[in-house]
Design a protein around this motif. Structure first.
Motif, PDB file in Angstrom:
ATOM      1  N   ALA A  27       0.823  -1.214   0.000  1.00 17.04           N
ATOM      2  CA  ALA A  27       0.000   0.000   0.000  1.00 17.04           C
ATOM      3  C   ALA A  27       0.851   1.256   0.000  1.00 17.04           C
ATOM      4  O   ALA A  27       1.900   1.331   0.660  1.00 17.04           O
ATOM      5  CB  ALA A  27      -0.911  -0.016   1.220  1.00 17.04           C
ATOM      6  N   LYS A  30      -2.197   3.691   3.308  1.00 15.76           N
ATOM      7  CA  LYS A  30      -2.340   2.503   4.169  1.00 15.76           C
ATOM      8  C   LYS A  30      -3.741   2.307   4.722  1.00 15.76           C
ATOM      9  O   LYS A  30      -4.412   3.275   5.090  1.00 15.76           O
ATOM     10  CB  LYS A  30      -1.395   2.596   5.375  1.00 15.76           C
ATOM     11  CG  LYS A  30       0.072   2.785   5.036  1.00 15.76           C
ATOM     12  CD  LYS A  30       0.677   1.574   4.364  1.00 15.76           C
ATOM     13  CE  LYS A  30       2.168   1.751   4.182  1.00 15.76           C
ATOM     14  NZ  LYS A  30       2.737   0.736   3.279  1.00 15.76           N
ATOM     15  N   TYR A  31      -4.100   1.032   4.807  1.00 14.87           N
ATOM     16  CA  TYR A  31      -5.304   0.598   5.529  1.00 14.87           C
ATOM     17  C   TYR A  31      -4.882   0.333   6.969  1.00 14.87           C
ATOM     18  O   TYR A  31      -3.960  -0.432   7.211  1.00 14.87           O
ATOM     19  CB  TYR A  31      -5.833  -0.667   4.835  1.00 14.87           C
ATOM     20  CG  TYR A  31      -6.492  -1.733   5.696  1.00 14.87           C
ATOM     21  CD1 TYR A  31      -7.573  -1.434   6.526  1.00 14.87           C
ATOM     22  CD2 TYR A  31      -6.052  -3.057   5.622  1.00 14.87           C
ATOM     23  CE1 TYR A  31      -8.187  -2.442   7.282  1.00 14.87           C
ATOM     24  CE2 TYR A  31      -6.659  -4.061   6.368  1.00 14.87           C
ATOM     25  CZ  TYR A  31      -7.717  -3.744   7.204  1.00 14.87           C
ATOM     26  OH  TYR A  31      -8.319  -4.728   7.942  1.00 14.87           O
ATOM     27  N   LYS A  34     -10.408  -1.027  11.584  1.00 13.10           N
ATOM     28  CA  LYS A  34     -11.661  -1.594  11.063  1.00 13.10           C
ATOM     29  C   LYS A  34     -12.859  -0.957  11.754  1.00 13.10           C
ATOM     30  O   LYS A  34     -12.798  -0.655  12.939  1.00 13.10           O
ATOM     31  CB  LYS A  34     -11.721  -3.093  11.334  1.00 13.10           C
ATOM     32  CG  LYS A  34     -10.651  -3.916  10.662  1.00 13.10           C
ATOM     33  CD  LYS A  34     -10.874  -5.395  10.945  1.00 13.10           C
ATOM     34  CE  LYS A  34      -9.744  -6.269  10.427  1.00 13.10           C
ATOM     35  NZ  LYS A  34      -8.450  -6.061  11.072  1.00 13.10           N
ATOM     36  N   ILE A  40     -14.675  -7.435   8.171  1.00 14.12           N
ATOM     37  CA  ILE A  40     -13.440  -6.730   7.794  1.00 14.12           C
ATOM     38  C   ILE A  40     -13.775  -5.521   6.915  1.00 14.12           C
ATOM     39  O   ILE A  40     -13.526  -5.499   5.705  1.00 14.12           O
ATOM     40  CB  ILE A  40     -12.388  -7.668   7.162  1.00 14.12           C
ATOM     41  CG1 ILE A  40     -12.206  -8.915   8.050  1.00 14.12           C
ATOM     42  CG2 ILE A  40     -11.079  -6.939   6.948  1.00 14.12           C
ATOM     43  CD1 ILE A  40     -10.944  -9.703   7.842  1.00 14.12           C
ATOM     44  N   ARG A  86     -11.517 -16.893   9.622  1.00 16.05           N
ATOM     45  CA  ARG A  86     -11.408 -16.163   8.355  1.00 16.05           C
ATOM     46  C   ARG A  86     -11.357 -17.103   7.151  1.00 16.05           C
ATOM     47  O   ARG A  86     -11.883 -16.807   6.082  1.00 16.05           O
ATOM     48  CB  ARG A  86     -10.179 -15.272   8.367  1.00 16.05           C
ATOM     49  CG  ARG A  86     -10.362 -14.091   9.285  1.00 16.05           C
ATOM     50  CD  ARG A  86      -9.054 -13.433   9.510  1.00 16.05           C
ATOM     51  NE  ARG A  86      -9.210 -12.155  10.158  1.00 16.05           N
ATOM     52  CZ  ARG A  86      -8.412 -11.133   9.949  1.00 16.05           C
ATOM     53  NH1 ARG A  86      -7.414 -11.235   9.090  1.00 16.05           N
ATOM     54  NH2 ARG A  86      -8.606 -10.001  10.575  1.00 16.05           N
ATOM     55  N   SER A 135      -0.463 -12.592   4.083  1.00 18.51           N
ATOM     56  CA  SER A 135      -1.893 -12.859   4.221  1.00 18.51           C
ATOM     57  C   SER A 135      -2.650 -12.302   3.023  1.00 18.51           C
ATOM     58  O   SER A 135      -3.651 -12.874   2.601  1.00 18.51           O
ATOM     59  CB  SER A 135      -2.441 -12.303   5.536  1.00 18.51           C
ATOM     60  OG  SER A 135      -2.265 -10.911   5.593  1.00 18.51           O
ATOM     61  N   SER A 164      -8.509 -11.418   4.704  1.00 23.18           N
ATOM     62  CA  SER A 164      -7.618 -10.393   5.249  1.00 23.18           C
ATOM     63  C   SER A 164      -7.913  -9.138   4.455  1.00 23.18           C
ATOM     64  O   SER A 164      -7.996  -9.206   3.216  1.00 23.18           O
ATOM     65  CB  SER A 164      -6.159 -10.835   5.059  1.00 23.18           C
ATOM     66  OG  SER A 164      -5.277  -9.870   5.567  1.00 23.18           O
ATOM     67  N   GLY A 165      -8.077  -8.006   5.143  1.00 25.84           N
ATOM     68  CA  GLY A 165      -8.490  -6.794   4.446  1.00 25.84           C
ATOM     69  C   GLY A 165      -7.651  -6.505   3.212  1.00 25.84           C
ATOM     70  O   GLY A 165      -8.170  -6.351   2.097  1.00 25.84           O
ATOM     71  N   SER A 166      -6.329  -6.473   3.395  1.00 25.60           N
ATOM     72  CA  SER A 166      -5.445  -6.096   2.284  1.00 25.60           C
ATOM     73  C   SER A 166      -5.503  -7.105   1.135  1.00 25.60           C
ATOM     74  O   SER A 166      -5.077  -6.802   0.012  1.00 25.60           O
ATOM     75  CB  SER A 166      -4.006  -5.934   2.778  1.00 25.60           C
ATOM     76  OG  SER A 166      -3.596  -7.097   3.461  1.00 25.60           O
ATOM     77  N   ARG A 169      -7.108  -6.196  -2.326  1.00 22.11           N
ATOM     78  CA  ARG A 169      -6.345  -5.437  -3.345  1.00 22.11           C
ATOM     79  C   ARG A 169      -5.482  -6.356  -4.190  1.00 22.11           C
ATOM     80  O   ARG A 169      -5.079  -5.987  -5.288  1.00 22.11           O
ATOM     81  CB  ARG A 169      -5.513  -4.341  -2.665  1.00 22.11           C
ATOM     82  CG  ARG A 169      -6.350  -3.308  -1.883  1.00 22.11           C
ATOM     83  CD  ARG A 169      -5.467  -2.181  -1.360  1.00 22.11           C
ATOM     84  NE  ARG A 169      -4.295  -2.728  -0.720  1.00 22.11           N
ATOM     85  CZ  ARG A 169      -3.933  -2.516   0.542  1.00 22.11           C
ATOM     86  NH1 ARG A 169      -4.639  -1.710   1.325  1.00 22.11           N
ATOM     87  NH2 ARG A 169      -2.851  -3.087   1.046  1.00 22.11           N
ATOM     88  N   SER A 219      -0.993  -7.345  12.474  1.00 19.86           N
ATOM     89  CA  SER A 219      -1.783  -6.210  11.976  1.00 19.86           C
ATOM     90  C   SER A 219      -3.177  -6.207  12.610  1.00 19.86           C
ATOM     91  O   SER A 219      -3.675  -5.155  13.000  1.00 19.86           O
ATOM     92  CB  SER A 219      -1.973  -6.268  10.469  1.00 19.86           C
ATOM     93  OG  SER A 219      -0.792  -6.565   9.829  1.00 19.86           O
ATOM     94  N   THR A 220      -3.795  -7.393  12.696  1.00 18.06           N
ATOM     95  CA  THR A 220      -5.179  -7.462  13.166  1.00 18.06           C
ATOM     96  C   THR A 220      -5.318  -6.904  14.574  1.00 18.06           C
ATOM     97  O   THR A 220      -6.144  -6.022  14.831  1.00 18.06           O
ATOM     98  CB  THR A 220      -5.685  -8.922  13.114  1.00 18.06           C
ATOM     99  OG1 THR A 220      -5.467  -9.396  11.789  1.00 18.06           O
ATOM    100  CG2 THR A 220      -7.146  -9.027  13.480  1.00 18.06           C
ATOM    101  N   MET A 223      -4.172  -3.009  14.799  1.00 18.24           N
ATOM    102  CA  MET A 223      -5.126  -1.977  14.361  1.00 18.24           C
ATOM    103  C   MET A 223      -6.339  -1.904  15.287  1.00 18.24           C
ATOM    104  O   MET A 223      -6.929  -0.856  15.456  1.00 18.24           O
ATOM    105  CB  MET A 223      -5.499  -2.109  12.882  1.00 18.24           C
ATOM    106  CG  MET A 223      -6.260  -3.313  12.463  1.00 18.24           C
ATOM    107  SD  MET A 223      -6.689  -3.211  10.697  1.00 18.24           S
ATOM    108  CE  MET A 223      -5.209  -3.770   9.883  1.00 18.24           C
ATOM    109  N   PHE A 271       0.968   6.518   9.177  1.00 15.57           N
ATOM    110  CA  PHE A 271       0.552   5.214   9.706  1.00 15.57           C
ATOM    111  C   PHE A 271       1.403   4.841  10.930  1.00 15.57           C
ATOM    112  O   PHE A 271       0.879   4.419  11.971  1.00 15.57           O
ATOM    113  CB  PHE A 271       0.612   4.162   8.579  1.00 15.57           C
ATOM    114  CG  PHE A 271       0.821   2.756   9.042  1.00 15.57           C
ATOM    115  CD1 PHE A 271       0.031   2.199  10.039  1.00 15.57           C
ATOM    116  CD2 PHE A 271       1.819   1.969   8.470  1.00 15.57           C
ATOM    117  CE1 PHE A 271       0.232   0.883  10.469  1.00 15.57           C
ATOM    118  CE2 PHE A 271       2.023   0.669   8.903  1.00 15.57           C
ATOM    119  CZ  PHE A 271       1.239   0.126   9.913  1.00 15.57           C
ATOM    120  N   ASP A 313       5.234  -1.403   6.143  1.00 17.42           N
ATOM    121  CA  ASP A 313       3.986  -1.968   6.665  1.00 17.42           C
ATOM    122  C   ASP A 313       4.183  -2.323   8.143  1.00 17.42           C
ATOM    123  O   ASP A 313       4.985  -1.695   8.809  1.00 17.42           O
ATOM    124  CB  ASP A 313       3.550  -3.164   5.815  1.00 17.42           C
ATOM    125  CG  ASP A 313       2.872  -2.709   4.523  1.00 17.42           C
ATOM    126  OD1 ASP A 313       2.427  -1.545   4.475  1.00 17.42           O
ATOM    127  OD2 ASP A 313       2.787  -3.494   3.581  1.00 17.42           O
TER     128      ASP A 313
END
Ligand SMILES: Nc1ncnc2c1ncn2[C@@H]1O[C@H](COP(=O)(O)OP(=O)(O)OP(=O)(O)O)[C@@H](O)[C@H]1O
Ligand SMILES: C[C@@](O)(CCOP(=O)(O)OP(=O)(O)O)CC(=O)O
Length: 408
Positions: A27, A30-31, A34, A40, A86, A135, A164-166, A169, A219-220, A223, A271, A313
């Motif tokens: 990214a 960045k994401y 949530k 997600i 997930r 992920s 996974s969110g990312s 993409r 990350s999970t 965030m 970020f 990241d």
């Protein structure tokens, strides 16, 4: 390649097998955060560059058969728990879409194959959970492969997002945005391509691998704590990212490297500032990361223009965006300031980089003390395409008995 294979022990029991590959994405907006943990759904939109699969990719084989007694998953040669929520969301969602598609098309169609169990085998050709977006590539590949196996077409980024969110993409090549959406059911939280990988052929990516170890805060959970405690996160999501998404899209469309680079660095810094604003604070950058940041700014200052950008990241590895013309000199600069014990061939992986010399003037302008072994190796790559089906059946990761091949 979708192969139908006859089970050796019973010729009436056929199974179907598909192998696909999917890319990593990094990214530039960045994401982080949530608004819905289960579906997600993010607190802000994000934008990334899909990296070329010639250098970094996940390969996944999925087989389904009436004889399989349970769903199973092998990741990098080791059997993993298939009951991770997930993973289950992705499996459930693809089976639901397949059932819907078949019954929409023809209500008399046999949907029994959809209740067969699956065996999944996946390999990443890079370190898993090292902050190299495993992920993202992993779930994109899983969803794409399952969709192929069950004949599901169309928009799949909303399924990958639930792994996974990312990962949403990584369902597209080139330059990809993930629009956060507004709906509670998440149906408008989707990825789409801003420009294809062919749009900006001069753009290059260097992954400076600082550490290949498992990161301390994933990350999970990271965030989650940021959403709970950081006021900067809220400000960033509400007041900064919307404008940056527009500016970044425009910089990419115009191929304006200076604008692209500056926004990329600022967004990475914000970020990590959000991580520091989290309570207790989260530190993903280390001393080597901070030295890379200084190096990039001093390099750009020497030339009086932005030739190189960094982004980080949830880990200390630096990802550098630059243009083809500057790659060889910048790699040489990195080699000079982070001298490696291993030889150049091993140190530099991926796309070839011409060797060059760094002038004393540039070394003096940067003016940092070289530090040995801070960076273990560099992967040189560029933007690349989205997931694809592997046509060569010899590349299936599962054997004719539905178990991982011994060589994997
Ligand atoms: N090929 C794969 N297939 C399915 N799941 C995978 C695959 N690769 C990784 N994963 C899942 O992703 C997890 C690693 O994700 P994690 O977010 O910790 O690291 P990362 O993706 O490398 O870093 P980040 O997303 O923060 O950049 C693994 O433990 C596994 O559950
Ligand atoms: C820092 C990031 O890489 C965060 C990625 O987070 P994940 O997509 O790994 O998180 P989950 O949705 O909880 O699985 C920034 C980005 O890729 O946009």
């Amino acid at each position: 390649m979708i192969s139908s294979v006859i089970m050796p022990e019973d010729s009436s029991h056929k199974y179907t097998m598909v192998t696909c590959t999917a890319p990593v994405n990094i990214a530039v907006i960045k994401y982080w955060g949530k608004r819905d943990e289960d579906l997600i759904l993010p607190v802000n939109s994000s934008l990334s560059v899909t990296l070329h699969q010639d250098q970094l990719k996940t390969t996944t084989t999925v087989a389904c058969c009436r004889d399989f007694v349970e769903d199973r998953l092998w990741l990098n040669g080791k059997e993993e728990d298939i009951n991770q929520p997930r993973l289950q969301s992705c499996l459930r969602e693809i089976r639901r879409l397949a059932r819907k598609r078949r019954s929409d098309k023809d209500s008399t169609v046999d949907v029994s194959g959809l209740s067969y169990k699956v065996h999944i085998c996946s390999n990443n050709n890079f370190p898993t959970a090292a902050g190299l977006a495993s992920s993202a590539a992993g779930y994109a590949c899983l969803v794409y492969t399952l969709a192929r196996l069950f004949g599901v077409e169309g928009e799949l980024s909303c399924v990958a997002r639930q792994g996974s969110g990312s990962a949403c993409r990584s369902m597209y090549g080139g330059f990809v945005q993930w629009k956060m959406g507004e709906r509670e059911d998440g149906k408008d939280s989707l990825a789409d391509q801003v420009e294809p990988e062919t749009h900006w052929p001069e753009l290059r990516v260097l992954v400076l691998v600082v550490s290949a170890e498992r990161k301390p805060v994933g990350s999970t959970s990271g965030m989650q704590t940021s959403v709970e405690t950081s006021s900067l996160l809220k400000y960033r999501a509400d007041s900064v990212v919307p404008g940056r998404m527009d500016e970044m899209t425009s910089a990419i469309r115009r191929k304006d490297f200076a604008a692209f680079a500056e926004l990329t660095m600022k967004d990475s810094n914000q970020f990590h500032a959000t991580c520091l604003d989290t309570y207790p604070p989260i530190f993903y950058l280390n001393d080597v990361s901070r030295r890379v940041i200084n190096l990039v700014h001093r390099y750009n200052r020497h030339y009086g223009e932005t030739r190189v950008a960094y982004t980080f990241d949830a880990g200390p590895n630096a990802v550098i965006y630059t243009l083809q013309d500057h790659v060889s000199e910048f790699v040489q600069v990195v080699c000079h300031f982070f001298p490696m014990e291993s030889n150049r061939g091993k140190f530099l992986q991926g796309l070839p980089v011409a060797s060059t010399t760094v002038s004393d003037e540039l070394k003096n302008a940067i003016g940092m003390e070289p530090v040995s072994n801070g960076i273990s190796y560099i992967i040189s790559t560029k933007a690349g395409p989205g997931p694809r089906v592997e046509e060569d059946p010899s590349l299936h990761l599962l054997d004719s008995d539905g178990l991982p091949k011994k060589t994997v």
